[in-house]
Design a protein around this motif. Structure first.
Motif, mmCIF file in Angstrom:
data_model
loop_
_atom_site.group_PDB
_atom_site.id
_atom_site.type_symbol
_atom_site.label_atom_id
_atom_site.label_comp_id
_atom_site.label_asym_id
_atom_site.label_seq_id
_atom_site.Cartn_x
_atom_site.Cartn_y
_atom_site.Cartn_z
ATOM 1 N N ASP A 1 8.859 -25.260 9.956
ATOM 2 C CA ASP A 1 9.186 -23.846 9.784
ATOM 3 C C ASP A 1 8.437 -23.251 8.601
ATOM 4 O OD1 ASP A 1 10.362 -21.342 9.695
ATOM 5 O OD2 ASP A 1 12.243 -22.084 8.837
ATOM 6 N N THR A 2 7.171 -22.894 8.799
ATOM 7 C CA THR A 2 6.362 -22.382 7.692
ATOM 8 C C THR A 2 6.882 -21.034 7.181
ATOM 9 O OG1 THR A 2 4.788 -21.434 9.267
ATOM 10 C CG2 THR A 2 4.273 -23.614 8.386
ATOM 11 N N SER A 3 7.374 -20.191 8.066
ATOM 12 C CA SER A 3 7.881 -18.880 7.639
ATOM 13 C C SER A 3 9.142 -19.031 6.799
ATOM 14 C CB SER A 3 8.158 -17.997 8.858
ATOM 15 O OG SER A 3 6.971 -17.742 9.561
ATOM 16 N N GLY A 4 10.080 -19.821 7.266
ATOM 17 C CA GLY A 4 11.314 -20.047 6.511
ATOM 18 C C GLY A 4 11.045 -20.727 5.184
ATOM 19 N N GLN A 5 10.158 -21.720 5.188
ATOM 20 C CA GLN A 5 9.836 -22.425 3.951
ATOM 21 C C GLN A 5 9.139 -21.496 2.958
ATOM 22 O OE1 GLN A 5 11.050 -25.339 3.136
ATOM 23 N NE2 GLN A 5 11.985 -25.543 5.160
ATOM 24 N N PHE A 6 8.302 -20.581 3.464
ATOM 25 C CA PHE A 6 7.674 -19.581 2.594
ATOM 26 C C PHE A 6 8.744 -18.723 1.923
ATOM 27 C CE2 PHE A 6 6.382 -15.139 2.109
ATOM 28 C CZ PHE A 6 5.325 -15.270 1.207
#
Length: 182
Positions: free
Chosen positions: A36-41
């Protein structure tokens, strides 16, 4: 990087809390906490900004799962940011769930998000149904799932306004919601 003007300095900005209680919900049938790149960002940016992350989850694109996750996150957070499920496919059900929880819409959020997105992706920006508003006492924003869209919303709209938004929500209180929730 999003092209934007510097955040204004007003007495309300000065009185705003430097840290808010925040939660992130990713809606996806394919992502996990590890992918989850968006959530982790969002989590990294919230923490880097000194905010307290009080919840994070990834749920499938299912109205009941989204509602259950949001109901839990709304109890503990001052702001909840979702990513994913905002498009127009049959599986994109985040927006109807979010809209059913919003008691005081902030239409300017979606309008400004699409304006910023248009600068980056042209007419495809119309496919976003990004929304924001108050869900009782909690600010709730639904963003598209792509990392670029999340970065646009964060850098162009949310990052510099989180404290101010929280201040405005608490400044005069909010009316009690039907059913005693408020």
């Amino acid at each position: 990087m999003t092209d934007r003007s510097p955040a204004p300095t007003t007495p309300h900005h000065a009185a705003a809390p430097r840290s808010v209680r925040a939660a992130v919900l990713t809606v996806s049938d394919t992502r996990t906490a590890q992918t989850d790149t968006s959530g982790q960002f969002l989590l990294a940016e919230l923490r880097a900004g000194g905010h307290e992350v009080v919840g994070y989850a990834v749920v499938r694109d299912d109205a009941l799962a989204i509602r259950a996750a949001l109901t839990g996150l709304l109890r503990d957070a001052t702001i909840v940011i979702t990513s994913g499920g905002t498009g127009i496919t049959g599986r994109d059900v985040t927006i109807p769930v979010v809209e059913s929880l919003i008691t005081k819409p902030l239409p300017g959020f979606g309008e400004l998000f699409r304006m910023l997105s248009y600068r980056e992706v042209g007419g495809a920006a119309m496919l976003s149904r990004a929304v924001g508003g108050l869900a009782g006492q909690t600010l709730l924003f639904a963003l598209p799932g792509s990392l670029n869209a999340v970065r646009t919303a964060w850098e162009g709209l949310l990052r510099d306004e989180l404290g101010h938004l929280a201040f405005e929500v608490a400044r005069h209180g909010q009316p009690e919601q039907p059913g005693g929730e408020g």
